[in-house]
Design an enzyme around this catalytic site. Structure first.
Site, PDB file in Angstrom:
ATOM      1  N   TYR A 156      44.353  53.137  51.259  1.00 51.16           N
ATOM      2  CA  TYR A 156      43.601  51.931  51.637  1.00 51.16           C
ATOM      3  C   TYR A 156      44.004  51.565  53.064  1.00 51.16           C
ATOM      4  O   TYR A 156      45.185  51.381  53.359  1.00 51.16           O
ATOM      5  CB  TYR A 156      43.915  50.753  50.696  1.00 51.16           C
ATOM      6  CG  TYR A 156      43.232  49.488  51.173  1.00 51.16           C
ATOM      7  CD1 TYR A 156      41.890  49.253  50.897  1.00 51.16           C
ATOM      8  CD2 TYR A 156      43.915  48.554  51.960  1.00 51.16           C
ATOM      9  CE1 TYR A 156      41.247  48.117  51.380  1.00 51.16           C
ATOM     10  CE2 TYR A 156      43.275  47.421  52.446  1.00 51.16           C
ATOM     11  CZ  TYR A 156      41.948  47.210  52.155  1.00 51.16           C
ATOM     12  OH  TYR A 156      41.322  46.097  52.645  1.00 51.16           O
ATOM     13  N   ASP A 188      49.896  54.188  59.118  1.00 52.29           N
ATOM     14  CA  ASP A 188      49.439  52.814  58.925  1.00 52.29           C
ATOM     15  C   ASP A 188      50.571  52.055  58.239  1.00 52.29           C
ATOM     16  O   ASP A 188      50.769  52.171  57.025  1.00 52.29           O
ATOM     17  CB  ASP A 188      48.156  52.816  58.082  1.00 52.29           C
ATOM     18  CG  ASP A 188      47.662  51.407  57.791  1.00 52.29           C
ATOM     19  OD1 ASP A 188      48.387  50.443  58.087  1.00 52.29           O
ATOM     20  OD2 ASP A 188      46.535  51.289  57.263  1.00 52.29           O
ATOM     21  N   LYS A 243      50.177  42.186  59.136  1.00 49.62           N
ATOM     22  CA  LYS A 243      50.778  41.488  57.991  1.00 49.62           C
ATOM     23  C   LYS A 243      52.047  40.711  58.371  1.00 49.62           C
ATOM     24  O   LYS A 243      51.948  39.603  58.866  1.00 49.62           O
ATOM     25  CB  LYS A 243      51.061  42.477  56.861  1.00 49.62           C
ATOM     26  CG  LYS A 243      49.744  43.105  56.325  1.00 49.62           C
ATOM     27  CD  LYS A 243      49.642  42.983  54.853  1.00 49.62           C
ATOM     28  CE  LYS A 243      48.404  43.645  54.311  1.00 49.62           C
ATOM     29  NZ  LYS A 243      47.509  42.725  53.660  1.00 49.62           N
ATOM     30  N   TYR A 286      36.737  39.562  47.572  1.00 49.41           N
ATOM     31  CA  TYR A 286      36.827  40.435  46.387  1.00 49.41           C
ATOM     32  C   TYR A 286      36.606  39.668  45.077  1.00 49.41           C
ATOM     33  O   TYR A 286      37.268  39.947  44.078  1.00 49.41           O
ATOM     34  CB  TYR A 286      38.218  41.098  46.294  1.00 49.41           C
ATOM     35  CG  TYR A 286      38.729  41.748  47.544  1.00 49.41           C
ATOM     36  CD1 TYR A 286      38.023  42.763  48.169  1.00 49.41           C
ATOM     37  CD2 TYR A 286      39.949  41.369  48.108  1.00 49.41           C
ATOM     38  CE1 TYR A 286      38.498  43.385  49.306  1.00 49.41           C
ATOM     39  CE2 TYR A 286      40.439  41.977  49.248  1.00 49.41           C
ATOM     40  CZ  TYR A 286      39.704  42.987  49.845  1.00 49.41           C
ATOM     41  OH  TYR A 286      40.185  43.592  50.961  1.00 49.41           O
TER      42      TYR A 286
HETATM   43  C1  LIG Z   1      47.938  49.644  54.717  1.00 51.87           C
HETATM   44  C2  LIG Z   1      46.892  48.647  55.107  1.00 51.87           C
HETATM   45  N1  LIG Z   1      46.099  48.887  56.147  1.00 51.87           N
HETATM   46  C3  LIG Z   1      45.168  48.002  56.551  1.00 51.87           C
HETATM   47  C4  LIG Z   1      44.972  46.821  55.881  1.00 51.87           C
HETATM   48  C5  LIG Z   1      43.908  45.853  56.336  1.00 51.87           C
HETATM   49  O1  LIG Z   1      44.495  44.727  56.893  1.00 51.87           O
HETATM   50  P1  LIG Z   1      43.646  43.373  57.050  1.00 51.87           P
HETATM   51  O2  LIG Z   1      43.416  42.856  55.687  1.00 51.87           O
HETATM   52  O3  LIG Z   1      44.527  42.495  57.890  1.00 51.87           O
HETATM   53  O4  LIG Z   1      42.380  43.742  57.760  1.00 51.87           O
HETATM   54  C6  LIG Z   1      45.751  46.540  54.765  1.00 51.87           C
HETATM   55  C7  LIG Z   1      45.566  45.300  54.001  1.00 51.87           C
HETATM   56  O5  LIG Z   1      45.971  45.158  52.886  1.00 51.87           O
HETATM   57  C8  LIG Z   1      46.751  47.470  54.370  1.00 51.87           C
HETATM   58  O6  LIG Z   1      47.535  47.258  53.310  1.00 51.87           O
END
Ligand SMILES: Cc1ncc(COP(=O)(O)O)c(C=O)c1O
Length: 433
Positions: free
Chosen positions: A158, A252, A281, A30
Site C-alpha cells: 500500500y 516507502d 506520518k 473509506y
Molecule cells: C506506506 C505508506 N505509503 C503511503 C501512504 C499514504 O500516505 P497519506 O495517507 O499521507 O497520503 C501511507 C498511508 O497510510 C502508507 O502507509
C-alpha cells in the site's frame, strides 16, 4: 451481527452543536456513511488520550494513523509552531526558501544513511510517493532511456490513494481495485523471502530491465496492506536485484520511518541504502501535514543540467510549509533529547508479552510484533463496525481493518495505558468467540 462482540451500551449524551450542524456536510474516508455508526465527536487530545465531547476519554491505540509518535499536544512542538506562526507561516518555495525547510532538509540528510541528501518536500504521503515515481521515471528520461517507465511492486503493498500511488499498491488485495482501468499497469511480484525466490526475482527484474524505472517497497512492514512483516534479507535481495538490472530502489518509509519498527528508519536495520526514500506520518510528530521524498546524490545529479527541461517537474503549492517544517524540526529535537527508540523497544517487549495471550485462541490466525507494532490477525472479521464499537465501549480507540486488530501507540504511552490497550484487545478477541 453486533451480538457477536462484547458491546457495552454507549452513553447517549447529546452531541455538541458543531457536530449536529457540521457533520451532515462531511464526507468520511473509506466509509460507507449510510451503514457506518456515527463517528465520535472529539473535543481534545492529550498524551495518549482522545477526550470526547461527551466527556469520555479513550486511550488511543493507533496514534492517529501512526503519526502522533510523541503523544498528542507535545508542548515542545506546540511552542515551535506557535513561534513560527508569528514569524513566517508560509512562503511559496518557487524562488524562495526559508529557514525551517532548509534546516529540516539538512537534518534529514544527516539522519538518513548514505548519500540520501536531497530533500523534496510535499504535503502528504501519497504525494511523496507520486514524486518518487516521477523522479524515477524522469531520472531515466534525463539519461536518455525513454522506455523505463514501469515499477515493480509487491503483493500486499500500500503506497497511497492518488493514481500513481494506487498503481503501485496491491490492486487485488487492497481497496483500489475499483480504479483498475484508470491506473497504469505495473509489474507485481511476491517479496523474495528466501534465497531461492531472491534468485528468481533477480531474473524477473533483469527480464524487464529495459522497461523498469524502479522497485518500490515498504521496508520490513507492509502497513495498510495488512501489517505483514518481512526480514531485512528481503531488502538486501531487492538491493542486489535493483543493482543488477539498474532500476532505482525506492523505500516507502511513510509508515516505518521515525522509530516504528524499532530503528529510526527500517533501512538502517537492513543496512541497505535505497536510491529514493519517502517519509511522512510521524515526520511532524502527528501535528501538521508534511512529507518528504529524499534522493541519493546520483539521482539528483541526473537532473543537474543546463537544460531547463531536465528539472524535476513537480511543485506542490504548500511544499516545505514553514509551520509544518517547524513542527518536524521540533519533533526531531524530541527524538534527540528523549529516549524514543528505547521507549519503542519497551513497547515492543510489552506487546509481545501481553498480546501473546491471544495466541491459540479460537478464531486467531496469528499474533506478531515488530518494533512498536502489535498485530492480532483473526481468521475473519464479520462485522467490522461492531468490533470497532466494542473497543470504544471499553474505553480505547483501536480501529481494526481487514482481518487484523493492531496497536501502534505513541512511543510516550504510559505503561498503564498500554496495558489497558493490550488487556482490551485480549478481552474483546476472547469475547468474540
Ligand atoms: C506506506 C505508506 N505509503 C503511503 C501512504 C499514504 O500516505 P497519506 O495517507 O499521507 O497520503 C501511507 C498511508 O497510510 C502508507 O502507509
Amino acid at each position: 451481527m453486533r451480538g457477536r462482540y462484547l458491546i457495552k451500551s454507549l452513553s447517549m449524551t447529546a452531541k455538541p452543536d458543531w457536530f449536529e450542524r457540521g457533520f451532515p456536510h462531511l464526507w468520511l474516508p473509506y466509509t460507507q456513511m449510510k451503514a457506518a455508526p456515527e463517528p465520535l465527536a472529539a473535543a481534545r487530545t492529550r498524551g495518549s488520550r482522545i477526550v470526547l465531547a461527551d466527556g469520555r476519554e479513550l486511550v488511543d491505540g493507533i496514534a492517529s494513523w501512526w503519526t502522533a509518535c510523541h503523544g498528542y499536544n507535545h508542548p515542545h512542538i506546540a511552542r515551535a509552531v506557535t513561534r513560527q506562526l508569528g514569524v513566517l507561516p508560509h512562503v511559496m518555495m518557487g524562488g524562495i526558501v526559508q529557514e525551517q525547510a532548509a534546516t529540516l532538509a539538512k537534518r534529514l540528510a544527516d539522519l538518513l544513511p548514505g548519500d540520501l541528501t536531497r530533500v523534496f518536500f510535499s504535503d502528504s504521503g501519497s504525494v511523496a510517493v507520486e514524486v518518487a515515481l516521477k523522479m524515477a521515471v524522469q531520472f531515466w528520461l534525463n539519461k536518455g532511456e525513454h522506455k523505463r517507465k514501469k515499477f515493480v511492486t509487491f503483493r500486499g503493498a500500500y503506497h497511497g490513494d492518488t493514481t500513481g500511488a494506487m498503481s503501485v499498491s496491491d490492486l487485488d488485495a487492497g481497496m483500489h481495485r475499483l480504479f483498475q482501468g484508470l491506473l497504469v499497469e505495473q509489474l507485481v511480484a511476491d517479496l523474495p523471502r528466501t534465497e531461492e525466490s531472491g534468485a528468481l526475482f533477480e531474473q524477473f527484474a533483469e527480464r524487464h530491465a529495459g522497461e523498469l524505472a524502479g522497485i518500490i517497497v515498504e521496508p520490513l512492514a507492509q502497513g495498510a496492506g495488512g501489517m505483514v512483516f518481512h526480514d531485512a534479507d528481503v531488502l538486501r535481495r531487492l538491493r542486489k536485484a535493483a543493482d543488477k538490472c539498474g532500476a532505482l530502489l525506492i523505500f516507502d518509509e511513510i509508515f516505518t520511518g521515525f522509530g516504528r519498527t524499532g530503528a529510526m528508519f527500517a533501512c538502517e536495520a537492513a543496512n541497505v541504502v535505497p536510491d529514493i526514500i519517502t517519509l511522512s506520518k510521524a515526520l511532524t510528530g502527528g501535528t501538521l501535514p508534511l512529507a518528504a521524498t529524499v534522493a541519493r546524490k546520483h539521482v539528483f545529479d541526473a537532473f543537474w543540467s543546463d537544460d531547463p527541461e531536465r528539472a524535476l517537474m513537480h511543485g506542490p503549492t504548500f511544499m516545505g510549509n514553514a509551520l509544518a517544517c517547524a513542527a518536524a524540526n521540533a519533533s526531531l529535537d524530541l527524538f534527540e533529547q528523549e529516549p524514543r527508540l528505547r521507549q519503542a523497544a519497551a513497547i515492543s517487549v510489552m506487546l509481545r508479552r501481553e498480546l501473546g495471550a491471544c495466541r491459540g485462541l479460537p478464531g486467531v490466525k496469528d499474533v506478531r510484533v515488530l518494533g512498536a507494532i502489535g498485530v492480532v490477525e483473526l481468521n475473519e472479521i464479520k462485522d467490522i463496525h461492531a468490533l470497532r464499537q466494542a473497543f470504544i465501549a471499553e474505553g480505547v480507540f483501536i480501529r481494526p481493518f481487514g482481518s487484523i486488530v493492531y496497536l501502534t501507540p505513541a512511543f510516550t504511552i504510559g505503561e498503564e495505558d498500554l496495558k489497558k490497550l493490550t488487556d482490551t484487545v485480549v478481552k474483546v478477541v476472547k469475547g468474540k468467540q
